[in-house]
Enzyme design. Sequence first.
Site, PDB file in Angstrom:
ATOM      1  N   GLU A  27      -5.180   3.657  -7.990  1.00  0.00           N
ATOM      2  CA  GLU A  27      -6.431   4.290  -7.552  1.00  0.00           C
ATOM      3  C   GLU A  27      -6.515   5.714  -8.071  1.00  0.00           C
ATOM      4  OE1 GLU A  27      -8.832   5.885  -3.623  1.00  0.00           O
ATOM      5  OE2 GLU A  27      -7.170   4.473  -3.333  1.00  0.00           O
ATOM      6  N   GLU A  44       0.528  -0.840  -4.819  1.00  0.00           N
ATOM      7  CA  GLU A  44      -0.674  -0.019  -4.882  1.00  0.00           C
ATOM      8  C   GLU A  44      -0.258   1.436  -4.847  1.00  0.00           C
ATOM      9  OE1 GLU A  44      -3.917   2.475  -3.175  1.00  0.00           O
ATOM     10  OE2 GLU A  44      -1.901   2.087  -2.385  1.00  0.00           O
ATOM     11  N   HIS A  86      -1.530  10.682  -2.454  1.00  0.00           N
ATOM     12  CA  HIS A  86      -2.850  10.389  -1.919  1.00  0.00           C
ATOM     13  C   HIS A  86      -3.670  11.651  -1.679  1.00  0.00           C
ATOM     14  CE1 HIS A  86      -5.761   9.782   1.364  1.00  0.00           C
ATOM     15  NE2 HIS A  86      -5.968   8.610   0.794  1.00  0.00           N
ATOM     16  N   ASP A 131      -1.912   5.741  -5.409  1.00  0.00           N
ATOM     17  CA  ASP A 131      -2.948   6.708  -5.742  1.00  0.00           C
ATOM     18  C   ASP A 131      -2.376   7.642  -6.799  1.00  0.00           C
ATOM     19  OD1 ASP A 131      -4.751   6.009  -3.400  1.00  0.00           O
ATOM     20  OD2 ASP A 131      -2.946   6.636  -2.341  1.00  0.00           O
ATOM     21  N   HIS A 177       0.824  -1.198   0.000  1.00  0.00           N
ATOM     22  CA  HIS A 177       0.000   0.000   0.000  1.00  0.00           C
ATOM     23  C   HIS A 177       0.864   1.256   0.000  1.00  0.00           C
ATOM     24  CE1 HIS A 177      -2.741   2.900   2.259  1.00  0.00           C
ATOM     25  NE2 HIS A 177      -3.444   2.597   1.183  1.00  0.00           N
TER      26      HIS A 177
END
Length: 283
Positions: free
Chosen positions: A139, A46, A61, A48, A19
């Site tokens: 994301e 992962e 993020h 953003d 993450h």
Amino acid sequence: MYPASSEPPDSWRPLVFAHRGSSRRHAEHTLDAYLLAIEEGADGLECDVRLTRDGHLVCLHDSRIDRTSDGRGRVSTQTLAELDRFDFASWRADLPESPDELIVGRHQVDDRWRGKVLTLDRLLGVATDAGRPMRLLIETKHPVRYGGAVELALLGLLRRYGLHRPDPDRPLQVSVMSFSANAIKRVRQQAPGLPTVMLIDVWSVPSRIGWLPPGSSIGGPGVQLLRASPEIVERLHRRGYPVYVWTVNEPDEVDLVVKLRVDGIISDRPAYVIDRLREMGAR
């Protein structure tokens, strides 16, 4: 309720995603964090993404850079060159978690990139060069100033790499995630074969729902939702959706997702999760 048996079957092996990189040990979304995650054996990464004023996708993020850099202001109002002036690593000058962290040279980062804002373009290159199969969860954040332009920019970049559709012969596989059903729908319309993860939190989706919005191929509940409503995993599985859970960091959280037999575990501590899964016979 939990499945009758807490023992994972021999064929069950959840994927472990780092993450924002190995973000418990390095500043999130930095090159150091991702290189360490690859070294630690994470199945995937992962991130953003947000769009800068001049159209670059950067791995951040927050809508503002105040928390994760020595600068201030909104990502969307700054160019990539302006973001490059700031240090995105020194805010997390933590002590090592273990003696292993004191080993010098475990992975090398070109000093030109150390602590700099990380572009998605560069992260795709790092994941491609990992030397083994790698998955990347991307994301897109909403609501944002540029709306659907974020997904269009993302798909344009993925097409450059040939990653806009699944290809079993490519070591790197990509899925797009969002809390926005409209974002998921846009991705599905523009890249029908690309896997999409509909992220779910306690406040946005009642636990009774078993169907995801159109265009979704994977369910992405938060671990806190699973604490309150563990049955959601079985319901999603019954509808044919794999389940990726965020953000799983603590021993009891790992135990919970193992009992529920989720398909993917997103964690700030990929090495710890991998070790614990190994101890539990799921690795």
